[in-house]
Design a protein around this motif. Structure first.
Motif, PDB file in Angstrom:
ATOM      1  N   LYS A  47      44.357  36.792  37.209  1.00  0.00           N
ATOM      2  CA  LYS A  47      45.735  36.455  37.556  1.00  0.00           C
ATOM      3  C   LYS A  47      45.797  34.996  37.955  1.00  0.00           C
ATOM      4  N   VAL A  48      46.986  34.433  37.892  1.00  0.00           N
ATOM      5  CA  VAL A  48      47.205  33.047  38.289  1.00  0.00           C
ATOM      6  C   VAL A  48      48.647  32.903  38.772  1.00  0.00           C
ATOM      7  N   THR A  49      48.822  32.138  39.839  1.00  0.00           N
ATOM      8  CA  THR A  49      50.169  31.817  40.304  1.00  0.00           C
ATOM      9  C   THR A  49      50.572  30.484  39.698  1.00  0.00           C
ATOM     10  N   LEU A  50      51.537  30.517  38.817  1.00  0.00           N
ATOM     11  CA  LEU A  50      51.974  29.296  38.144  1.00  0.00           C
ATOM     12  C   LEU A  50      52.663  28.368  39.131  1.00  0.00           C
ATOM     13  N   PRO A  51      52.355  27.068  39.090  1.00  0.00           N
ATOM     14  CA  PRO A  51      52.923  26.135  40.075  1.00  0.00           C
ATOM     15  C   PRO A  51      54.440  26.051  40.051  1.00  0.00           C
ATOM     16  N   ASN A  52      55.043  26.350  38.892  1.00  0.00           N
ATOM     17  CA  ASN A  52      56.503  26.253  38.785  1.00  0.00           C
ATOM     18  C   ASN A  52      57.158  27.592  38.447  1.00  0.00           C
ATOM     19  N   GLY A  96      44.370  42.388  42.466  1.00  0.00           N
ATOM     20  CA  GLY A  96      45.100  42.407  43.725  1.00  0.00           C
ATOM     21  C   GLY A  96      46.288  43.328  43.804  1.00  0.00           C
ATOM     22  N   THR A  97      46.384  44.291  42.876  1.00  0.00           N
ATOM     23  CA  THR A  97      47.527  45.205  42.933  1.00  0.00           C
ATOM     24  C   THR A  97      47.171  46.550  43.562  1.00  0.00           C
ATOM     25  N   VAL A  98      45.922  46.731  43.953  1.00  0.00           N
ATOM     26  CA  VAL A  98      45.536  47.827  44.841  1.00  0.00           C
ATOM     27  C   VAL A  98      45.087  47.170  46.125  1.00  0.00           C
ATOM     28  N   THR A  99      45.911  47.241  47.154  1.00  0.00           N
ATOM     29  CA  THR A  99      45.673  46.456  48.355  1.00  0.00           C
ATOM     30  C   THR A  99      46.417  47.040  49.551  1.00  0.00           C
ATOM     31  N   VAL A 144      53.540  41.751  46.891  1.00  0.00           N
ATOM     32  CA  VAL A 144      54.926  41.726  46.413  1.00  0.00           C
ATOM     33  C   VAL A 144      55.423  40.288  46.305  1.00  0.00           C
ATOM     34  N   LYS A 145      55.164  39.489  47.327  1.00  0.00           N
ATOM     35  CA  LYS A 145      55.618  38.092  47.312  1.00  0.00           C
ATOM     36  C   LYS A 145      54.968  37.318  46.171  1.00  0.00           C
ATOM     37  N   SER A 146      53.684  37.573  45.904  1.00  0.00           N
ATOM     38  CA  SER A 146      52.994  36.889  44.805  1.00  0.00           C
ATOM     39  C   SER A 146      53.594  37.278  43.465  1.00  0.00           C
ATOM     40  N   ALA A 147      53.863  38.563  43.288  1.00  0.00           N
ATOM     41  CA  ALA A 147      54.427  39.039  42.028  1.00  0.00           C
ATOM     42  C   ALA A 147      55.786  38.415  41.751  1.00  0.00           C
ATOM     43  N   LYS A 148      56.576  38.252  42.795  1.00  0.00           N
ATOM     44  CA  LYS A 148      57.913  37.692  42.629  1.00  0.00           C
ATOM     45  C   LYS A 148      57.915  36.159  42.654  1.00  0.00           C
ATOM     46  N   GLY A 149      56.777  35.571  43.030  1.00  0.00           N
ATOM     47  CA  GLY A 149      56.723  34.118  43.176  1.00  0.00           C
ATOM     48  C   GLY A 149      56.074  33.378  42.024  1.00  0.00           C
ATOM     49  N   GLY A 150      55.888  34.023  40.882  1.00  0.00           N
ATOM     50  CA  GLY A 150      55.355  33.320  39.719  1.00  0.00           C
ATOM     51  C   GLY A 150      53.936  33.693  39.352  1.00  0.00           C
ATOM     52  N   GLU A 151      53.424  34.790  39.896  1.00  0.00           N
ATOM     53  CA  GLU A 151      52.076  35.223  39.538  1.00  0.00           C
ATOM     54  C   GLU A 151      52.089  35.891  38.169  1.00  0.00           C
ATOM     55  N   VAL A 152      51.134  35.517  37.332  1.00  0.00           N
ATOM     56  CA  VAL A 152      51.000  36.098  35.991  1.00  0.00           C
ATOM     57  C   VAL A 152      49.627  36.746  35.883  1.00  0.00           C
ATOM     58  N   GLN A 153      49.596  37.992  35.446  1.00  0.00           N
ATOM     59  CA  GLN A 153      48.335  38.672  35.184  1.00  0.00           C
ATOM     60  C   GLN A 153      47.995  38.508  33.707  1.00  0.00           C
ATOM     61  N   ALA A 159      41.543  42.148  19.987  1.00  0.00           N
ATOM     62  CA  ALA A 159      41.189  41.109  19.019  1.00  0.00           C
ATOM     63  C   ALA A 159      40.669  39.837  19.687  1.00  0.00           C
ATOM     64  N   GLY A 160      40.518  39.857  21.021  1.00  0.00           N
ATOM     65  CA  GLY A 160      40.025  38.674  21.715  1.00  0.00           C
ATOM     66  C   GLY A 160      41.104  37.649  22.014  1.00  0.00           C
ATOM     67  N   VAL A 161      42.350  38.111  22.085  1.00  0.00           N
ATOM     68  CA  VAL A 161      43.487  37.212  22.328  1.00  0.00           C
ATOM     69  C   VAL A 161      44.120  37.514  23.679  1.00  0.00           C
ATOM     70  N   ILE A 162      44.514  36.462  24.381  1.00  0.00           N
ATOM     71  CA  ILE A 162      45.314  36.598  25.603  1.00  0.00           C
ATOM     72  C   ILE A 162      46.663  35.950  25.346  1.00  0.00           C
ATOM     73  N   HIS A 163      47.721  36.649  25.657  1.00  0.00           N
ATOM     74  CA  HIS A 163      49.082  36.163  25.416  1.00  0.00           C
ATOM     75  C   HIS A 163      49.899  36.306  26.693  1.00  0.00           C
ATOM     76  N   ALA A 164      50.716  35.310  26.999  1.00  0.00           N
ATOM     77  CA  ALA A 164      51.549  35.384  28.208  1.00  0.00           C
ATOM     78  C   ALA A 164      52.740  34.449  28.099  1.00  0.00           C
ATOM     79  N   GLY A 165      53.806  34.805  28.825  1.00  0.00           N
ATOM     80  CA  GLY A 165      54.948  33.916  28.989  1.00  0.00           C
ATOM     81  C   GLY A 165      54.734  33.095  30.245  1.00  0.00           C
ATOM     82  N   ILE A 166      54.883  31.778  30.146  1.00  0.00           N
ATOM     83  CA  ILE A 166      54.512  30.916  31.280  1.00  0.00           C
ATOM     84  C   ILE A 166      55.622  29.944  31.690  1.00  0.00           C
ATOM     85  N   GLY A 167      56.853  30.337  31.484  1.00  0.00           N
ATOM     86  CA  GLY A 167      57.958  29.482  31.911  1.00  0.00           C
ATOM     87  C   GLY A 167      59.106  29.557  30.925  1.00  0.00           C
TER      88      GLY A 167
END
Length: 232
Positions: free
Chosen positions: A62-67, A143-146, A153-162, A168-176
């Motif tokens: 997971k990562v919390t995107l700065p924006n 961090g979703t079993v805690t 909850v705050k991380s999920a709503k604050g820009g965290e992306v899992q 096929a060895g690909v990671i795809h995500a929406g980042i803004g």
């Protein structure tokens, strides 16, 4: 062959012959070509040199995107008592236990992220066949079993992306959103790619980060120089 629309033709012409761009150039190109009637999402796809069929080559994190993502995230929390109250106070959209399990079993899934306290996992475990394929199953590794449901909850709503590598060895995500400023999107791209780079599994052999592509929801993709996207 179906006739291409004017918007699609214009986008393809703008992207023709352009590849392995810097992140800055790719973001500028995508923003300039985005012409849908809604605020498109900037999407990233990473091709990794891993075989996720092997446990030591699984990539997840997971990562919390700065924006932030620009998306409103609906969060469901499995919890009881004080922890349920904490989740509600932190902004969770749905909080429950057996009642929430029954809703999900009945086909109602009105959330984008699912969080659970450890004591609720026997209940949540019954939903594995429903939540698992949708990548909604709570997992301690991200961090979703805690017990700290408020922070989750705050991380999920604050820009965290899992993220989780596909077969096929690909990671795809929406980042803004394309409406974000160019500098904000560039920051988000690099933050996401850095997080995936740090998640390199022990079993990965050879070239790990093989290709990175960016696109808008309705637009064509463009490849990005790996060295431009990774700053760690």
């Amino acid at each position: 062959m179906a006739k291409l629309g004017k918007r699609t033709r214009a986008a393809r012409e703008a992207f023709a012959g352009k590849e392995d761009l810097t992140v800055e150039a790719a973001v500028a190109l995508i923003k300039g070509a985005a012409s849908a009637k809604f605020d498109e999402t900037l999407e990233v796809a990473l091709n990794l040199g891993v075989d996720p069929r092997h446990a030591d080559q699984m990539v997840r994190g997971k990562v919390t995107l700065p924006n932030g993502t620009g998306k409103t995230v609906r969060v469901a929390v499995f919890a009881r008592g004080d922890k349920a109250d904490e989740a509600t106070a932190a902004g969770a959209d749905i909080v429950g236990a057996e009642d929430l399990m029954q809703e999900i079993q009945g086909g109602t899934i009105n959330f984008d992220r699912c969080i659970a306290t450890p004591d609720m996992m026997p209940i949540v475990g019954r939903l594995g066949k429903i939540l698992g394929p949708r990548n909604l199953m709570p997992n301690p590794k991200v961090g979703t079993v805690t017990m700290d449901v408020a922070e989750a909850v705050k991380s999920a709503k604050g820009g965290e992306v899992q993220f989780k590598v596909e077969k096929a060895g690909v990671i795809h995500a929406g980042i803004g959103k394309v409406s974000f400023g160019e500098a904000e999107l560039v920051e988000n791209v690099r933050a996401f790619c850095d997080a995936v780079a740090k998640a390199k599994p022990a079993g990965a052999k050879g070239s790990y980060m093989q290709k990175i592509s960016l696109s808008s929801t309705m637009g064509p993709g463009v490849s990005v120089e790996v060295s431009s996207a990774i700053v760690i």
